[in-house]
Design a protein around this motif. Structure first.
Motif, PDB file in Angstrom:
ATOM      1  N   VAL A 324       0.840  -1.209   0.000  1.00 51.71           N
ATOM      2  CA  VAL A 324       0.000   0.000   0.000  1.00 51.71           C
ATOM      3  C   VAL A 324       0.871   1.253   0.000  1.00 51.71           C
ATOM      4  N   LEU A 325       1.894   1.259   0.836  1.00 49.35           N
ATOM      5  CA  LEU A 325       2.782   2.417   0.914  1.00 49.35           C
ATOM      6  C   LEU A 325       3.511   2.645  -0.412  1.00 49.35           C
ATOM      7  N   ALA A 326       3.827   1.549  -1.110  1.00 45.61           N
ATOM      8  CA  ALA A 326       4.534   1.667  -2.386  1.00 45.61           C
ATOM      9  C   ALA A 326       3.657   2.265  -3.483  1.00 45.61           C
ATOM     10  N   THR A 327       2.326   2.230  -3.303  1.00 42.57           N
ATOM     11  CA  THR A 327       1.427   2.764  -4.338  1.00 42.57           C
ATOM     12  C   THR A 327       1.120   4.252  -4.158  1.00 42.57           C
ATOM     13  N   ILE A 328       1.653   4.878  -3.111  1.00 43.75           N
ATOM     14  CA  ILE A 328       1.397   6.309  -2.907  1.00 43.75           C
ATOM     15  C   ILE A 328       2.058   7.096  -4.032  1.00 43.75           C
ATOM     16  N   PRO A 329       1.310   7.868  -4.804  1.00 47.23           N
ATOM     17  CA  PRO A 329       1.903   8.632  -5.901  1.00 47.23           C
ATOM     18  C   PRO A 329       2.918   9.668  -5.390  1.00 47.23           C
ATOM     19  N   THR A 330       3.961   9.875  -6.150  1.00 50.50           N
ATOM     20  CA  THR A 330       5.028  10.801  -5.765  1.00 50.50           C
ATOM     21  C   THR A 330       4.525  12.207  -5.428  1.00 50.50           C
ATOM     22  N   PRO A 331       3.583  12.797  -6.201  1.00 47.72           N
ATOM     23  CA  PRO A 331       3.131  14.158  -5.886  1.00 47.72           C
ATOM     24  C   PRO A 331       2.481  14.288  -4.505  1.00 47.72           C
ATOM     25  N   VAL A 332       1.878  13.214  -4.003  1.00 50.36           N
ATOM     26  CA  VAL A 332       1.283  13.266  -2.660  1.00 50.36           C
ATOM     27  C   VAL A 332       2.374  13.573  -1.630  1.00 50.36           C
ATOM     28  N   VAL A 333       3.458  12.820  -1.718  1.00 47.60           N
ATOM     29  CA  VAL A 333       4.573  13.017  -0.798  1.00 47.60           C
ATOM     30  C   VAL A 333       5.239  14.364  -1.071  1.00 47.60           C
ATOM     31  N   GLY A 334       5.387  14.715  -2.341  1.00 44.44           N
ATOM     32  CA  GLY A 334       6.034  15.969  -2.702  1.00 44.44           C
ATOM     33  C   GLY A 334       5.327  17.177  -2.125  1.00 44.44           C
ATOM     34  N   GLY A 335       4.009  17.167  -2.150  1.00 40.55           N
ATOM     35  CA  GLY A 335       3.251  18.291  -1.608  1.00 40.55           C
ATOM     36  C   GLY A 335       3.508  18.495  -0.130  1.00 40.55           C
ATOM     37  N   ILE A 336       3.558  17.399   0.619  1.00 44.06           N
ATOM     38  CA  ILE A 336       3.807  17.484   2.057  1.00 44.06           C
ATOM     39  C   ILE A 336       5.250  17.915   2.327  1.00 44.06           C
ATOM     40  N   MET A 337       6.167  17.440   1.486  1.00 45.80           N
ATOM     41  CA  MET A 337       7.570  17.782   1.671  1.00 45.80           C
ATOM     42  C   MET A 337       7.845  19.259   1.431  1.00 45.80           C
ATOM     43  N   LEU A 338       7.050  19.909   0.582  1.00 43.17           N
ATOM     44  CA  LEU A 338       7.213  21.345   0.383  1.00 43.17           C
ATOM     45  C   LEU A 338       7.165  22.071   1.723  1.00 43.17           C
ATOM     46  N   LEU A 339       6.284  21.614   2.584  1.00 41.86           N
ATOM     47  CA  LEU A 339       6.137  22.228   3.903  1.00 41.86           C
ATOM     48  C   LEU A 339       7.208  21.747   4.875  1.00 41.86           C
ATOM     49  N   LEU A 340       7.420  20.436   4.937  1.00 41.66           N
ATOM     50  CA  LEU A 340       8.288  19.875   5.958  1.00 41.66           C
ATOM     51  C   LEU A 340       9.741  20.287   5.775  1.00 41.66           C
ATOM     52  N   PHE A 341      10.215  20.324   4.541  1.00 44.15           N
ATOM     53  CA  PHE A 341      11.606  20.718   4.332  1.00 44.15           C
ATOM     54  C   PHE A 341      11.803  22.191   4.673  1.00 44.15           C
ATOM     55  N   GLY A 342      10.780  23.001   4.398  1.00 41.74           N
ATOM     56  CA  GLY A 342      10.838  24.399   4.803  1.00 41.74           C
ATOM     57  C   GLY A 342      10.837  24.547   6.313  1.00 41.74           C
TER      58      GLY A 342
END
Length: 414
Positions: A324-342
């Motif tokens: 299930v975790l492997a099927t998470i599309p990259t943009p989903v994670v990317g959107g959250i990372m925009l905030l977390l890396f900042g």
């Protein structure tokens, strides 16, 4: 449920609270392997055994904390895997864990003041900032769907990314109680649902996976270059560890910096990181999200973290979960990372402000400026047998400058 710290008490009735605390840590825990290409099941397993090892080391007065994947190592792990492969990268992380052990020995024999002198806020703050800024291009590329153009368009990717980001921000800003502690998990779930309706989710890996699966364990190999590359990266999370121990001490009204002492908590964190790498997992660090959950629930019994750790180990062998975790599309994670890396970069700035580091002081300005440029500018110092670049180079430059530049009588920030 405990309403004050009374030490370690193993009670089965606390097991459900332990599962709840794992739920709080879950989103951040699995993001690191997703971003770096490591196995998510291995990350669950190593978070569990790392937490249990930490509790063994600090058994005289166990803090109620949970150890899991460290965000500080995302960029270094990604670079190292591309250059040297996963086994050699794990070997480097083993020695990064030993760096914690060395720091714990310094604290044991020289006291905490020596550690603060070697790694003052004027060095640690900018190093943390560079971790966030170096990671930011990866977050933007993921949010834009780069590398996955055959599966969805850039507009589709950015739509999903920004919905995931907005969902995460809303939970952080407006949620109450325990829900406020799971913004990453909430953002992933919302983004995953939106991705499903946009036809971006492929369920084939879930159908094909077995319910029971051995995690993809990887044994480390030891090569000089990745070892030297990884060791300086441990500076920032080591200092973060001190802050987390201070936080949990304030929450529980129990001074864990005295008992079991920083000498033992750093030792436990370092050994947990090295042990994780022996199985192919990401480095461990103390999780502030779980500390927040402890504060809200008043569940101070450290045995609750034992149940959380055991649950993580058991989930590591559930093949469907990894699929299930492997099927998470990259943009989903990317959107959250925009905030977390900042946010990571912002924490570094907060470190400078909180400790009153005066950037009008020329010495401070020189140290901060050269850490930024050397770490972010792509500089490489190659001495043949050893080379430094990125965050590691910035950290080394900062430490050296802090030791050699003379202090003025007006100097502040230590």
């Amino acid at each position: 449920m405990e309403n004050r710290y009374e030490g370690y008490k193993f009670r089965l009735k606390d097991s459900l609270i332990g599962v709840q605390f794992l739920f709080v840590a879950f989103g951040a825990l699995v993001l690191v392997p997703i971003l770096t290409g490591l196995d998510t099941s291995v990350a669950l397993f190593t978070a569990g055994i790392g937490t249990l090892l930490f509790q063994f080391v600090t058994r005289k007065n166990v803090p109620p904390i949970f150890l899991a994947s460290s965000f500080a190592f995302i960029a270094p792990i990604t670079f190292s895997i591309e250059k040297w492969g996963i086994p050699a990268t794990m070997g480097g992380i083993v020695f990064a864990g030993f760096f914690y052990v060395i720091l714990s020995l310094l604290v044991r024999f020289r006291g905490e003041s020596f550690l603060h002198k070697l790694l003052p806020p004027v060095v640690v703050g900018p190093v943390i900032v560079t971790i966030g800024l170096i990671l930011s291009p990866a977050a933007v590329n993921m949010a834009m769907g780069k590398g996955n153009e055959a599966m969805y368009t850039q507009n589709e990717a950015m739509t999903v990314a920004f919905i995931s980001l907005i969902a995460t921000i809303c939970v952080m800003m407006f949620a109450k109680g325990m829900f406020r502690l799971i913004p990453i998990l909430f953002g992933i779930v919302v983004g995953y649902i939106v991705s499903f309706f946009m036809g971006m989710v492929n369920f084939t890996p879930i159908f094909e996976s077995a319910w029971f699966r051995m995690p993809n364990f990887t044994a480390p190999t030891f090569e000089f270059e990745p070892i030297i590359y990884m060791i300086p990266i441990a500076i920032a999370p080591a200092i973060e560890h001190i802050g987390d121990m201070l936080a949990i001490s304030n929450v529980t009204k129990e001074n864990f910096l005295e008992n079991p002492g920083l000498k033992n908590t750093l030792l436990g964190d370092g050994l947990a990181t090295s042990l994780a790498a022996c199985f192919g997992g990401p480095p461990n660090t103390t999780y502030s999200e779980v500390t927040g959950a402890v504060s809200i629930t008043k569940a101070y019994n450290p045995a609750i973290m034992t149940f959380a750790a055991i649950t993580a180990i058991l989930l590591a062998f559930v093949g469907k979960l990894g699929a299930v975790l492997a099927t998470i599309p990259t943009p989903v994670v990317g959107g959250i990372m925009l905030l977390l890396f900042g946010i990571i970069a912002s924490v570094g700035i907060e470190t400078l402000i909180k400790h009153n580091v005066d950037l009008a002081e020329l010495r401070n300005m020189i140290i901060v400026a050269l850490i930024f440029v050397c770490a972010i500018g792509g500089m490489l110092l190659d001495f043949g047998l050893v080379s430094f670049s990125g965050v590691g180079l910035g950290a080394v430059v900062g430490i050296v400058l802090n030791l050699v530049l003379p202090k003025t009588k007006h100097y502040e920030g230590f």
